[in-house]
Design an enzyme around this catalytic site. Structure first.
Site, PDB file in Angstrom:
ATOM      1  N   LYS A 116       0.815  -1.217   0.000  1.00 63.29           N
ATOM      2  CA  LYS A 116       0.000   0.000   0.000  1.00 63.29           C
ATOM      3  C   LYS A 116       0.845   1.262   0.000  1.00 63.29           C
ATOM      4  O   LYS A 116       2.063   1.240   0.240  1.00 63.29           O
ATOM      5  CB  LYS A 116      -0.970  -0.027   1.183  1.00 63.29           C
ATOM      6  CG  LYS A 116      -2.114  -1.026   0.916  1.00 63.29           C
ATOM      7  CD  LYS A 116      -3.224  -0.920   1.902  1.00 63.29           C
ATOM      8  CE  LYS A 116      -4.357  -1.853   1.509  1.00 63.29           C
ATOM      9  NZ  LYS A 116      -5.416  -1.893   2.546  1.00 63.29           N
ATOM     10  N   ARG A 121      -3.751  -9.957   5.041  1.00 63.67           N
ATOM     11  CA  ARG A 121      -4.186  -9.968   3.636  1.00 63.67           C
ATOM     12  C   ARG A 121      -3.020  -9.475   2.788  1.00 63.67           C
ATOM     13  O   ARG A 121      -2.622  -8.321   2.883  1.00 63.67           O
ATOM     14  CB  ARG A 121      -5.391  -9.052   3.471  1.00 63.67           C
ATOM     15  CG  ARG A 121      -5.973  -9.039   2.073  1.00 63.67           C
ATOM     16  CD  ARG A 121      -7.160  -8.092   1.984  1.00 63.67           C
ATOM     17  NE  ARG A 121      -7.749  -8.122   0.656  1.00 63.67           N
ATOM     18  CZ  ARG A 121      -7.265  -7.409  -0.378  1.00 63.67           C
ATOM     19  NH1 ARG A 121      -6.211  -6.618  -0.217  1.00 63.67           N
ATOM     20  NH2 ARG A 121      -7.851  -7.488  -1.570  1.00 63.67           N
TER      21      ARG A 121
HETATM   22  N1  LIG Z   1     -10.601  -6.419   4.400  1.00 61.00           N
HETATM   23  C1  LIG Z   1      -9.814  -5.740   3.529  1.00 61.00           C
HETATM   24  N2  LIG Z   1     -10.107  -5.739   2.212  1.00 61.00           N
HETATM   25  C2  LIG Z   1      -9.314  -5.039   1.342  1.00 61.00           C
HETATM   26  N3  LIG Z   1      -9.625  -5.014   0.019  1.00 61.00           N
HETATM   27  C3  LIG Z   1      -8.836  -4.319  -0.853  1.00 61.00           C
HETATM   28  C4  LIG Z   1      -7.709  -3.647  -0.401  1.00 61.00           C
HETATM   29  C5  LIG Z   1      -6.865  -2.897  -1.378  1.00 61.00           C
HETATM   30  O1  LIG Z   1      -5.843  -3.733  -1.833  1.00 61.00           O
HETATM   31  P1  LIG Z   1      -5.890  -4.460  -3.261  1.00 61.00           P
HETATM   32  O2  LIG Z   1      -7.051  -5.380  -3.319  1.00 61.00           O
HETATM   33  O3  LIG Z   1      -4.594  -5.049  -3.572  1.00 61.00           O
HETATM   34  O4  LIG Z   1      -6.115  -3.253  -4.281  1.00 61.00           O
HETATM   35  P2  LIG Z   1      -7.391  -2.877  -5.121  1.00 61.00           P
HETATM   36  O5  LIG Z   1      -8.446  -2.491  -4.146  1.00 61.00           O
HETATM   37  O6  LIG Z   1      -6.904  -1.731  -5.986  1.00 61.00           O
HETATM   38  O7  LIG Z   1      -7.781  -4.092  -5.929  1.00 61.00           O
HETATM   39  N4  LIG Z   1      -7.370  -3.651   0.920  1.00 61.00           N
HETATM   40  C6  LIG Z   1      -8.167  -4.338   1.806  1.00 61.00           C
HETATM   41  C7  LIG Z   1      -7.890  -4.368   3.225  1.00 61.00           C
HETATM   42  O8  LIG Z   1      -6.912  -3.747   3.723  1.00 61.00           O
HETATM   43  N5  LIG Z   1      -8.730  -5.070   4.034  1.00 61.00           N
END
Ligand SMILES: Nc1nc2ncc(COP(=O)(O)OP(=O)(O)O)nc2c(=O)[nH]1
Length: 279
Positions: free
Chosen positions: A221, A255
């Site tokens: 992040k 995660r």
């Molecule tokens: N519970 C939970 N869900 C989440 N979903 C997405 C992201 C963002 O990360 P990522 O899925 O890699 O990115 P994107 O939302 O751009 O797909 N972070 C979280 C988190 O910290 N906690």
């Protein structure tokens, strides 16, 4: 039932659970487009299981700051083939969605967890969560992905996040959700500045004291980028450091994108933290 398997695991396992991220999106901040086809996403899911993931988190809509909204039909088109295929991998699945219709469909398919970055705030997602048999990840987000990083402000970020998470958990329990189905997530990067994220990281023991498993997502992040000056592709080391700091403060589910490295880091950390058995 996958949900019972997951709940049993997070209640009994002595080590944190590793949740592997499967973004079936063209625009996720960290790996957008790499796994956009069902087969590419399923190949990645299988790799993450091989790398040691305990859970897979499948998402069809990016939540990065400024991300465009995705329609219900498009999100279902993206995630359903992957969920149906990944169920065969034998690991609990989580689905990362803010849409009640998606929650209902994937619950029927038997996924273990519903992961709602907006914390089941909306009546329709709240009802879908209550009616499902899934484990539920209640996450805090200030605002919405499209605007959340514009100017996030709190009088006391830890108190406000704690208050929201506890309020939602108690509302779900009052509606009949068994307490053991619920895990909480402070939502790193979701309407937070670097200072807010660090305050939350320091305050994790207080959130853990609420008595629900804590799920955290710091992987790759922007907070890692701000601290290291590194682009997304070079944030593995920083992500591992933040993940271990969170585990040391009570996180029970991490995660992550880099599952193999996380599994190794947790093995070393556990060996140091656990009383040495001498074997
Ligand atoms: N519970 C939970 N869900 C989440 N979903 C997405 C992201 C963002 O990360 P990522 O899925 O890699 O990115 P994107 O939302 O751009 O797909 N972070 C979280 C988190 O910290 N906690």
């Amino acid at each position: 039932m996958q949900a019972q398997q997951l709940i049993q695991t997070w209640q009994t396992l002595s080590r944190p659970l590793v949740m592997g991220v499967v973004n079936v999106t063209p625009d996720s901040f960290s790996d957008g487009g790499q796994f956009f086809s069902p087969q590419a996403a399923l190949d990645h899911a299988a790799k993450l299981v091989g790398d040691g993931a305990d859970i897979l988190d499948i998402g069809g809509e990016s939540s990065r700051p400024g991300a465009p909204a995705v329609s219900e039909a498009e999100e279902l088109r993206r995630v359903l083939p992957v969920v149906e295929g990944a169920l065969k991998l034998g690991k609990p699945l989580s689905v990362d969605t803010t849409k009640a219709a998606v929650m209902r469909v994937v619950s029927e398919l038997g996924v273990a967890m519903l992961n709602d970055i907006s914390g089941f705030q909306h009546p329709d997602t709240f009802a879908a969560a209550v009616e499902s048999q899934c484990a539920l990840c209640v996450m805090h987000m200030q605002g919405a992905p499209q605007t959340m990083q514009a100017d996030p402000r709190y009088s006391d970020v830890l108190a406000e996040v704690e208050g929201f998470l506890l309020q939602q958990a108690q509302a779900l329990e009052a509606a009949g959700v068994a307490r053991e189905r619920i895990c909480l997530d402070p939502g790193f990067g979701f309407g937070k500045t670097l200072a807010h994220n660090l305050d939350l990281l320091h305050g994790l023991p207080r959130l853990a004291a609420l008595g629900y498993p804590l799920l955290i997502g710091v992987s790759r992040k922007s907070m890692i980028g701000q601290l290291t000056g590194k682009p997304v592709a070079q944030r593995e080391a920083g992500s591992l450091a933040a993940m271990l700091a969170a585990v040391a403060r009570g996180a029970r589910i991490v995660r992550v994108h880099d599952v193999a490295a996380t599994v190794d880091a947790l093995k070393v950390w556990a060996a140091i933290e656990e009383p040495f058995s001498g074997t």
